[in-house]
Design a protein around this motif. Sequence first.
Motif, short mmCIF file in Angstrom:
data_model
loop_
_atom_site.label_atom_id
_atom_site.label_comp_id
_atom_site.label_asym_id
_atom_site.label_seq_id
_atom_site.Cartn_x
_atom_site.Cartn_y
_atom_site.Cartn_z
N ALA A 73 6.06 -1.65 19.56
CA ALA A 73 6.48 -2.10 18.23
C ALA A 73 5.39 -2.91 17.55
O ALA A 73 5.14 -2.76 16.35
CB ALA A 73 7.76 -2.92 18.35
N ILE A 74 4.72 -3.77 18.32
CA ILE A 74 3.63 -4.56 17.75
C ILE A 74 2.49 -3.65 17.31
O ILE A 74 1.92 -3.81 16.21
CB ILE A 74 3.14 -5.59 18.78
CG1 ILE A 74 4.23 -6.62 19.08
CG2 ILE A 74 1.88 -6.29 18.28
CD1 ILE A 74 3.89 -7.58 20.20
N ARG A 75 2.15 -2.68 18.14
CA ARG A 75 1.07 -1.76 17.80
C ARG A 75 1.38 -0.96 16.54
O ARG A 75 0.52 -0.80 15.65
CB ARG A 75 0.80 -0.83 18.97
CG ARG A 75 -0.37 0.13 18.74
CD ARG A 75 -0.74 0.85 20.00
NE ARG A 75 0.38 1.62 20.55
CZ ARG A 75 1.02 1.31 21.66
NH1 ARG A 75 0.66 0.24 22.36
NH2 ARG A 75 2.04 2.05 22.09
N LEU A 76 2.62 -0.48 16.42
CA LEU A 76 3.00 0.30 15.25
C LEU A 76 3.01 -0.58 14.00
O LEU A 76 2.59 -0.14 12.91
CB LEU A 76 4.37 0.93 15.45
CG LEU A 76 4.91 1.78 14.29
CD1 LEU A 76 3.92 2.89 13.94
CD2 LEU A 76 6.27 2.36 14.64
N THR A 77 3.48 -1.81 14.13
CA THR A 77 3.48 -2.72 12.98
C THR A 77 2.08 -3.01 12.51
O THR A 77 1.80 -2.98 11.29
CB THR A 77 4.18 -4.04 13.37
OG1 THR A 77 5.51 -3.77 13.80
CG2 THR A 77 4.23 -4.99 12.19
N LEU A 78 1.16 -3.26 13.44
CA LEU A 78 -0.23 -3.51 13.06
C LEU A 78 -0.87 -2.26 12.45
O LEU A 78 -1.68 -2.36 11.52
CB LEU A 78 -1.03 -3.97 14.28
CG LEU A 78 -0.62 -5.33 14.87
CD1 LEU A 78 -1.45 -5.63 16.12
CD2 LEU A 78 -0.80 -6.44 13.84
N THR A 79 -0.51 -1.09 12.97
CA THR A 79 -1.05 0.15 12.42
C THR A 79 -0.59 0.36 10.98
O THR A 79 -1.40 0.69 10.09
CB THR A 79 -0.63 1.35 13.29
OG1 THR A 79 -1.12 1.18 14.61
CG2 THR A 79 -1.17 2.65 12.72
N ALA A 80 0.71 0.21 10.75
CA ALA A 80 1.25 0.39 9.40
C ALA A 80 0.64 -0.61 8.42
O ALA A 80 0.23 -0.24 7.31
CB ALA A 80 2.77 0.26 9.41
N ALA A 81 0.55 -1.87 8.84
CA ALA A 81 -0.05 -2.87 7.96
C ALA A 81 -1.54 -2.63 7.78
O ALA A 81 -2.08 -2.83 6.69
CB ALA A 81 0.20 -4.27 8.52
N ILE A 151 8.84 12.27 8.18
CA ILE A 151 10.03 11.47 8.43
C ILE A 151 10.30 11.41 9.93
O ILE A 151 10.11 12.39 10.66
CB ILE A 151 11.24 12.06 7.68
CG1 ILE A 151 10.95 12.09 6.19
CG2 ILE A 151 12.50 11.24 7.95
CD1 ILE A 151 10.67 10.73 5.59
N PHE A 152 10.74 10.26 10.41
CA PHE A 152 10.95 9.98 11.84
C PHE A 152 9.63 10.07 12.61
O PHE A 152 9.61 10.47 13.78
CB PHE A 152 11.98 10.92 12.45
CG PHE A 152 13.30 10.91 11.76
CD1 PHE A 152 13.71 9.79 11.03
CD2 PHE A 152 14.16 11.98 11.84
CE1 PHE A 152 14.93 9.76 10.37
CE2 PHE A 152 15.40 11.95 11.19
CZ PHE A 152 15.77 10.85 10.47
N ALA A 153 8.56 9.68 11.95
CA ALA A 153 7.23 9.67 12.57
C ALA A 153 6.42 8.56 11.92
O ALA A 153 6.84 7.94 10.93
CB ALA A 153 6.54 11.03 12.41
N VAL A 154 5.24 8.32 12.48
CA VAL A 154 4.38 7.23 11.99
C VAL A 154 3.98 7.42 10.53
O VAL A 154 3.98 6.45 9.76
CB VAL A 154 3.14 7.08 12.89
CG1 VAL A 154 2.18 6.04 12.33
CG2 VAL A 154 3.57 6.71 14.31
N PRO A 155 3.61 8.63 10.06
CA PRO A 155 3.24 8.77 8.64
C PRO A 155 4.32 8.31 7.68
O PRO A 155 4.02 7.72 6.64
CB PRO A 155 2.97 10.28 8.50
CG PRO A 155 2.56 10.71 9.86
CD PRO A 155 3.38 9.90 10.80
N GLY A 156 5.58 8.59 7.98
CA GLY A 156 6.65 8.13 7.11
C GLY A 156 6.73 6.62 7.03
O GLY A 156 6.98 6.05 5.96
#
Length: 308
Positions: A73-81, A151-156
């Motif tokens: 979750a931390i990795r995905l949050t940092l990636t999105a930001a 949708i339901f993936a990182v790009p979304g």
Amino acid sequence: MSGVTSSWGGGHSRVERPALEEHRALRWLLIALAMGFLGLFLLLPLGVVFATALREGLGAYAAAISDPETFSAIRLTLTAAGIAVPLNLVFGVAAAWLLSKYEFPGRSLLITLIDLPFSVSPVVAGLIFVLLVGARGWFGPWLQEHDIKIIFAVPGIVIATTFITFPLVAREVLSVMQAQGSDEEEAALTLGASGWQIFRRITLPKIKWGVLYGVILCNARAMGEFGAVSVVSGHIRGETTTIPLHVEILYGEYHFAAAFAVASLLALIALFTLVLKHWVAWQGRRHLDSRPAAAVELGARQIGGAAT
């Protein structure tokens, strides 16, 4: 509160008194109400977060933070930001430059479109992307044919985060540019400086603290976004859950200590953002008029270079 004074009497007599003055007890009552409100609605919830996170000891706290799903979750949050903030930085500065320096047809429409994420609910924004690029959306069949999953993936998640946060930098930089005016830029242009030189050596130094302020706000919102990301993520544990979504999952499963331990990360980010935001605002006030002669200096160098 002392301020405007008024005169009374005639002839040679003149009595001055404060026009606006409240009783000392009223001042202390207002201060006590303000501090009580801050303590009840800001400090108390923050203290509850950390107290609950540490209720089962440091070992349980460390275990919740070091959990693989938490790391994901931390990795995905940092990636999105990390993707959304640079995109909004480039777009925000470009849009602010365009809106503050030029008058053109459709200018009001562009400002309205920039403010659109402020007026649309994040949940509705996420639903819009589902209707557009979801499996049954307008572009869903085409995306499925080309094996593109949004949708339901990182790009979304990245798209939803970018949409929700993109007005923050643009609005902050636009207000700074409008407040400072364009006199220096016009002077430098008259003296022979190019557009890129004017932006790099005059405009950018003047707006750098406003840009940094907007980036801080954008990053904080990107990391804490819940509504739009919740709609487009699918809540796939270890794959499409950001920190806020992971907190919701843990709390829904009655892992209260672990949920508050992960939530404390967001609280620490918020505290750090608050301190950094006030420091940037203070620096911005200090450097508001720090380059009064930049345009003349740049123009003189351009003329000198052309003469040689």
